[in-house]
Design a protein around this motif. Structure first.
Motif, short mmCIF file in Angstrom:
data_model
loop_
_atom_site.label_atom_id
_atom_site.label_comp_id
_atom_site.label_asym_id
_atom_site.label_seq_id
_atom_site.Cartn_x
_atom_site.Cartn_y
_atom_site.Cartn_z
N ASP A 103 38.56 55.06 34.31
CA ASP A 103 39.55 54.81 33.26
C ASP A 103 39.51 53.32 32.95
O ASP A 103 39.26 52.50 33.84
N GLU A 104 39.76 52.96 31.71
CA GLU A 104 39.84 51.56 31.33
C GLU A 104 41.26 51.25 30.87
O GLU A 104 41.73 51.81 29.88
N THR A 105 41.91 50.38 31.60
CA THR A 105 43.27 49.95 31.30
C THR A 105 43.21 48.70 30.43
O THR A 105 42.41 47.80 30.71
N PRO A 106 44.02 48.60 29.39
CA PRO A 106 44.01 47.38 28.56
C PRO A 106 44.30 46.13 29.41
O PRO A 106 45.22 46.12 30.23
N ARG A 107 43.49 45.10 29.22
CA ARG A 107 43.64 43.85 29.97
C ARG A 107 45.01 43.21 29.77
O ARG A 107 45.54 42.57 30.67
N ASP A 108 45.58 43.36 28.58
CA ASP A 108 46.86 42.69 28.31
C ASP A 108 48.03 43.36 29.02
O ASP A 108 49.16 42.87 28.96
N LEU A 109 47.78 44.46 29.73
CA LEU A 109 48.82 45.12 30.52
C LEU A 109 48.63 44.85 32.02
O LEU A 109 49.07 45.62 32.85
N TRP A 110 47.98 43.74 32.35
CA TRP A 110 47.65 43.40 33.73
C TRP A 110 48.09 41.99 34.04
O TRP A 110 47.85 41.07 33.26
N MET A 111 48.72 41.82 35.20
CA MET A 111 49.06 40.49 35.70
C MET A 111 48.74 40.47 37.19
O MET A 111 48.78 41.50 37.86
N THR A 112 48.43 39.29 37.68
CA THR A 112 48.19 39.13 39.10
C THR A 112 48.95 37.89 39.57
O THR A 112 48.80 36.81 38.98
N ASP A 113 49.79 38.08 40.56
CA ASP A 113 50.63 36.99 41.10
C ASP A 113 51.40 36.30 39.99
O ASP A 113 51.54 35.08 39.97
N GLY A 114 51.90 37.09 39.03
CA GLY A 114 52.72 36.58 37.95
C GLY A 114 51.97 35.91 36.82
O GLY A 114 52.58 35.33 35.93
N MET A 115 50.63 36.00 36.84
CA MET A 115 49.83 35.35 35.80
C MET A 115 48.95 36.37 35.09
O MET A 115 48.42 37.28 35.73
N ALA A 116 48.78 36.15 33.79
CA ALA A 116 47.74 36.91 33.08
C ALA A 116 46.41 36.35 33.56
O ALA A 116 46.24 35.14 33.69
N PRO A 117 45.45 37.22 33.88
CA PRO A 117 44.16 36.72 34.35
C PRO A 117 43.45 35.91 33.27
O PRO A 117 43.66 36.12 32.07
N PRO A 118 42.62 34.96 33.69
CA PRO A 118 41.89 34.17 32.71
C PRO A 118 40.89 35.03 31.94
O PRO A 118 40.51 36.12 32.39
N PRO A 119 40.45 34.55 30.79
CA PRO A 119 39.47 35.32 30.01
C PRO A 119 38.19 35.57 30.81
O PRO A 119 37.81 34.76 31.67
N PRO A 120 37.53 36.69 30.53
CA PRO A 120 36.28 37.01 31.23
C PRO A 120 35.25 35.88 31.10
O PRO A 120 35.08 35.31 30.03
N ARG A 121 34.62 35.58 32.22
CA ARG A 121 33.52 34.60 32.29
C ARG A 121 33.94 33.18 31.96
O ARG A 121 33.10 32.32 31.74
N SER A 122 35.24 32.92 31.89
CA SER A 122 35.73 31.57 31.59
C SER A 122 35.61 30.69 32.83
O SER A 122 35.40 31.17 33.95
N GLU A 123 35.77 29.39 32.62
CA GLU A 123 35.76 28.46 33.76
C GLU A 123 36.89 28.81 34.74
O GLU A 123 36.71 28.73 35.96
#
Length: 140
Positions: free
Chosen positions: A106-126
């Motif tokens: 299943d693929e969950t929309p990225r904008d519905l995900w947080m980790t430790d209170g933060m939205a994860p950084p963009p894929p492959r970003s610094e």
């Protein structure tokens, strides 16, 4: 985040076999740059009386539900290669041990995900590369 739910017969895996299985799953994703801590593998022991395939009890079936959140695959060829790669990860822990295996992703929309209170950084970003090096979420 890849989240793996592995539903399996009771005693199908020892603690060491579970660690090896989870390590193989983690390795698959870290090869494409995901942080290790993104990968969560949950093992669910299911008694034979509660694991029914085609209406019949089974003690040789492993059912895997994979949730992809950190990356989504758009084109059919990449999706096919990904499914085949995941099948190769599963084989030594299932079919090669005489267990029937089925999985889906299943693929969950990225904008519905947080980790430790933060939205994860963009894929492959610094910032994501930093999270991978540090193996933990950091403000960015």
């Amino acid at each position: 985040m890849p989240l793996w739910h592995i539903y399996h017969p009771v005693d199908a895996y020892s603690a060491e076999q579970k660690r090896k299985f989870a390590a193989d799953v983690t390795e698959y994703y870290t090869q494409v740059g995901l942080p290790k801590f993104y990968v969560v593998t949950l093992f669910h022991d299911i008694p034979e009386s509660s694991f029914l395939v085609g209406g019949e009890p089974s003690n040789r079936t492993v059912r895997v539900v994979i949730e992809h959140i950190a990356r989504h695959l758009a084109d059919p060829d990449t999706r096919k290669r990904s499914a085949e790669g995941l099948d190769r990860v599963l084989a030594p822990h299932t079919r090669d041990r005489g267990l029937y295996c089925e999985f889906h992703i299943d693929e969950t929309p990225r904008d519905l995900w947080m980790t430790d209170g933060m939205a994860p950084p963009p894929p492959r970003s610094e910032a994501e590369q930093l999270w991978a090096r540090e193996n933990r979420p950091l403000p960015y």
